[in-house]
Motif scaffolding. Sequence first.
Motif, mmCIF file in Angstrom:
data_model
loop_
_atom_site.group_PDB
_atom_site.id
_atom_site.type_symbol
_atom_site.label_atom_id
_atom_site.label_comp_id
_atom_site.label_asym_id
_atom_site.label_seq_id
_atom_site.Cartn_x
_atom_site.Cartn_y
_atom_site.Cartn_z
ATOM 1 N N HIS A 52 -3.321 -0.905 4.414
ATOM 2 C CA HIS A 52 -3.294 0.178 5.406
ATOM 3 C C HIS A 52 -3.611 -0.379 6.787
ATOM 4 O O HIS A 52 -3.933 -1.548 6.931
ATOM 5 C CB HIS A 52 -4.229 1.320 5.013
ATOM 6 C CG HIS A 52 -5.690 0.976 5.014
ATOM 7 N ND1 HIS A 52 -6.248 0.098 4.129
ATOM 8 C CD2 HIS A 52 -6.708 1.409 5.806
ATOM 9 C CE1 HIS A 52 -7.559 0.014 4.362
ATOM 10 N NE2 HIS A 52 -7.857 0.793 5.380
ATOM 11 N N HIS A 54 -5.897 -0.058 9.174
ATOM 12 C CA HIS A 54 -7.188 -0.288 9.828
ATOM 13 C C HIS A 54 -7.388 -1.774 10.184
ATOM 14 O O HIS A 54 -7.040 -2.653 9.411
ATOM 15 C CB HIS A 54 -8.336 0.214 8.943
ATOM 16 C CG HIS A 54 -8.413 1.714 8.903
ATOM 17 N ND1 HIS A 54 -9.065 2.417 7.922
ATOM 18 C CD2 HIS A 54 -7.915 2.643 9.773
ATOM 19 C CE1 HIS A 54 -8.959 3.718 8.176
ATOM 20 N NE2 HIS A 54 -8.269 3.876 9.275
ATOM 21 N N ASP A 56 -9.808 -3.801 10.215
ATOM 22 C CA ASP A 56 -10.543 -4.722 9.337
ATOM 23 C C ASP A 56 -9.726 -5.082 8.088
ATOM 24 O O ASP A 56 -10.234 -5.749 7.178
ATOM 25 C CB ASP A 56 -11.920 -4.158 8.958
ATOM 26 C CG ASP A 56 -11.844 -2.858 8.177
ATOM 27 O OD1 ASP A 56 -10.968 -2.028 8.482
ATOM 28 O OD2 ASP A 56 -12.656 -2.664 7.247
ATOM 29 N N HIS A 57 -8.454 -4.661 8.082
ATOM 30 C CA HIS A 57 -7.553 -5.027 6.969
ATOM 31 C C HIS A 57 -6.332 -5.811 7.439
ATOM 32 O O HIS A 57 -5.669 -6.450 6.636
ATOM 33 C CB HIS A 57 -7.107 -3.778 6.207
ATOM 34 C CG HIS A 57 -8.262 -3.111 5.515
ATOM 35 N ND1 HIS A 57 -8.457 -3.170 4.162
ATOM 36 C CD2 HIS A 57 -9.318 -2.417 6.024
ATOM 37 C CE1 HIS A 57 -9.585 -2.529 3.855
ATOM 38 N NE2 HIS A 57 -10.116 -2.067 4.969
ATOM 39 N N HIS A 110 -7.116 7.963 2.230
ATOM 40 C CA HIS A 110 -7.989 7.258 3.187
ATOM 41 C C HIS A 110 -7.255 7.198 4.526
ATOM 42 O O HIS A 110 -7.821 7.499 5.569
ATOM 43 C CB HIS A 110 -8.327 5.869 2.661
ATOM 44 C CG HIS A 110 -9.080 5.018 3.654
ATOM 45 N ND1 HIS A 110 -10.342 5.349 4.095
ATOM 46 C CD2 HIS A 110 -8.731 3.883 4.304
ATOM 47 C CE1 HIS A 110 -10.740 4.422 4.975
ATOM 48 N NE2 HIS A 110 -9.779 3.535 5.123
ATOM 49 N N ASP A 127 -9.057 0.594 0.784
ATOM 50 C CA ASP A 127 -10.239 1.436 0.979
ATOM 51 C C ASP A 127 -10.121 2.760 0.237
ATOM 52 O O ASP A 127 -10.709 3.767 0.655
ATOM 53 C CB ASP A 127 -10.443 1.729 2.474
ATOM 54 C CG ASP A 127 -10.990 0.528 3.221
ATOM 55 O OD1 ASP A 127 -11.352 -0.476 2.576
ATOM 56 O OD2 ASP A 127 -11.045 0.593 4.467
HETATM 57 ZN ZN LIG Z 1 -9.797 1.574 6.058
#
Ligand SMILES: [Zn+2]
Length: 253
Positions: A52, A54, A56-57, A110, A127
Amino acid sequence: MHLEPIPAFEDNYIWAIHDGQSALFVDPGEADPILSWLEQQRMKPVAILVTHHHGDHCGGLGEIQSQYEVPVFGPARERIQGVSHPVSEGMPCQIPELGLSFEVLDIPGHTPGHIAYLGHGWLFCGDTLFSCGCGKVFGSTPELLHSSLDRIANLPPETLVCCAHEYTLDNIRFALTVDPDNLVLMEWKAHAQQLRHAGKPTLPVRLGDELERNPFLRCHRPEIRTHLASHYSRPSNETEIFIALRDEKNRFG
Ligand SMILES: [Zn+2]
């Protein structure tokens, strides 16, 4: 084939699968841990999977791609710089260099376009599901998150769930407030504490074990229903129980 979580940021894991020569990575939130791992291990990256949008991914994609030419699979329904192979439910995700092939699952909740990769006994679910917990809802609905988790819950129980965060101990703290008499949960708390004290990850986890201890996968259970009934007058169906539980977790310190 080896599976290894590479720690990133405070509590993220970037999952690596490798055969000693080639490696694939899941959710590279930052580049440095991957680049130094590749250097130490003398391996080359052959694919990256993103679940996804975000940061931090996927925040490490640019830097990795400036050093390596590597195909990047990612959710077709989310805009992510650097994704070369946008995929959604049913589309192939094949990594011939490692002889791996993953099924792509749409698991919104999420985030609206969140996907998971399933194959070879592993589920990379970003997540969406954590040990004893689940993701928060960002831009989607708790109803969708609940149905995505329900779908995951029906996968083979021996599936190893490769979550993207080491949230296990915090999640257990909350889970024990809603399911205080769960012996499986208490045993997992003791074991997870040992693992963390030894500096080891608590992940991956077996899906069948999560079904016994993760309150978000247990909304159909009478003990969870009873707990919520003492706090809320409304929840009656499973989705309402899930939503009440997610709300309660959001407020939990
Ligand atoms: Zn996330």
